[in-house]
Scaffold this active site. Structure first.
Site, PDB file in Angstrom:
ATOM      1  N   GLU A  40       0.822  -1.206   0.000  1.00  0.00           N
ATOM      2  CA  GLU A  40       0.000   0.000   0.000  1.00  0.00           C
ATOM      3  C   GLU A  40       0.861   1.263   0.000  1.00  0.00           C
ATOM      4  O   GLU A  40       0.556   2.231  -0.685  1.00  0.00           O
ATOM      5  CB  GLU A  40      -0.947   0.016   1.213  1.00  0.00           C
ATOM      6  N   TYR A 120      -7.155   6.806   3.806  1.00  0.00           N
ATOM      7  CA  TYR A 120      -7.153   5.794   2.743  1.00  0.00           C
ATOM      8  C   TYR A 120      -6.339   4.559   3.156  1.00  0.00           C
ATOM      9  O   TYR A 120      -6.810   3.420   3.075  1.00  0.00           O
ATOM     10  CB  TYR A 120      -6.609   6.336   1.408  1.00  0.00           C
ATOM     11  N   ASP A 138      -9.873   5.431  -2.945  1.00  0.00           N
ATOM     12  CA  ASP A 138      -8.637   6.003  -3.496  1.00  0.00           C
ATOM     13  C   ASP A 138      -9.050   6.811  -4.733  1.00  0.00           C
ATOM     14  O   ASP A 138     -10.243   6.994  -4.989  1.00  0.00           O
ATOM     15  CB  ASP A 138      -7.620   4.892  -3.829  1.00  0.00           C
TER      16      ASP A 138
END
Ligand code: SF4
Length: 334
Positions: A40, A120, A138
């Site tokens: 991520e 996020y 996102d």
């Protein structure tokens, strides 16, 4: 939008993902939260292909766990991040590992207290890593939601509300992954597939997108997502090069996006043509840079000496790497 329309769209979205989704991505096939977290952070501002081919596996091999990452010096972490850009990400990753050497917390609020983890990333870790019933937004998902619900100027808050409303609570993880892929592969910023002609003849139209039947933006997707053009800033930078005994003088950057990394000493522009080594252009974020290099004769106590033979994993940015290539071509002048 009615509940049954939303449910139908949810089901079609999952069917689409089953056939077209990027299910093979390695971070989607692991239960290791460290792997999910590293992916991520790397995927923020970097494309999937680049992360997968050049960084993800190499980083995990070098630092296989939170504990291993926490034990490593920051320079080594920067070294493995070299060329990926946005080095603050690597620093935050390292700091979070030091705070949590045995694993990340499992709740959304605690995750957001860690360096570099915003709404996020916390939601992505909760959804993709811990399989919790949370929505994820996102940039790709935001675009799909704005078009699907027909909002021209949707605030971030409104988009998260849309994501919550649309979340498939039976399959939240797959739903979020499917929306992400749909935004990336079909509902693209320019020319989403629902508007594109196949072989220039028949519009793909509704066939292209599983959400098309209920999508409020289907007739005019551009109205619900406006591409912003980047405002560039041109800058000239000047650096000095001091080479001695196969080592080059560097300084630790104390501010800006390269903070804590090694860079060439910054100097004022020089008039002396004999000292001039060359220039190159480099773009980073909104800056279009022209970098000029000069030979340097004055030593400085603050210099760190970097061996020219060990540049590959040195904690330097891709801009500095380009500068060092020019230095290597001019070694005969030192
Ligand atoms: S129908 Fe078109 S605009 Fe609507 S979500 Fe699908 S690709 Fe995007």
């Amino acid at each position: 939008m009615s509940k049954s329309n939303l449910q139908t769209a949810q089901n079609k979205l999952l069917d689409w993902y089953e056939i077209h989704g990027r299910k093979e991505l390695p971070w989607r096939n692991t239960s290791d939260i460290y792997h999910v977290y590293v992916s991520e952070i790397m995927l923020q501002q970097t494309q999937v292909k680049r992360v997968m081919e050049e960084y993800y596996f190499q980083f995990l091999e070098k630092f296989p766990s939170f504990f291993a990452l926490a034990q490593a010096p920051l320079e080594e972490v920067f070294g493995m991040w070299s060329g990926l850009g946005y080095y603050r990400r690597a620093k935050n990753l390292h700091e979070s590992a030091k705070l949590c050497p045995y694993g990340l917390p499992q709740d959304f609020q605690s995750l957001q207290k860690l360096p570099g983890i915003g709404r996020y990333t916390a939601s992505a870790i909760c959804s993709f890593g811990y399989h919790q019933k949370v929505s994820v937004v996102d940039t790709n998902i935001a675009r799909v939601l704005a078009r699907f619900f027909g909002y021209e100027e949707a605030s971030e808050k409104l988009l998260w509300q849309c994501a919550d409303l649309f979340l498939n609570t039976d399959h939240p993880r797959l739903h979020n992954l499917a929306l992400m892929d749909l935004g990336s592969l079909v509902c693209t910023p320019k020319n989403p597939s629902c508007t594109v002609s196949q072989s220039g003849e028949v519009p793909l139209g509704r066939e292209a997108c599983p959400l098309a039947d209920a999508c409020k933006g289907f007739d005019e997707p551009a109205k619900y997502y406006k591409t912003k053009s980047m405002q560039y800033e041109d800058k000239q930078l000047h650096y000095g090069v001091y080479v001695q005994n196969g080592k080059i003088a560097m300084k630790v950057s104390t501010e800006g996006m390269y903070k804590d990394m090694l860079e060439l000493p910054s100097i004022e522009p020089q008039e002396d043509e004999e000292k001039y080594l060359g220039f190159f252009k480099h773009s980073v974020t909104k800056y279009r840079l022209e970098i000029h290099l000069y030979m340097l004769r004055e030593r400085d106590e603050a210099f760190e000496w970097l061996c020219l033979k060990s540049l590959e994993h040195a904690p330097v940015s891709s801009m500095t790497k380009k500068a060092l290539e020019i230095v290597l071509k001019n070694m005969h002048r030192f």
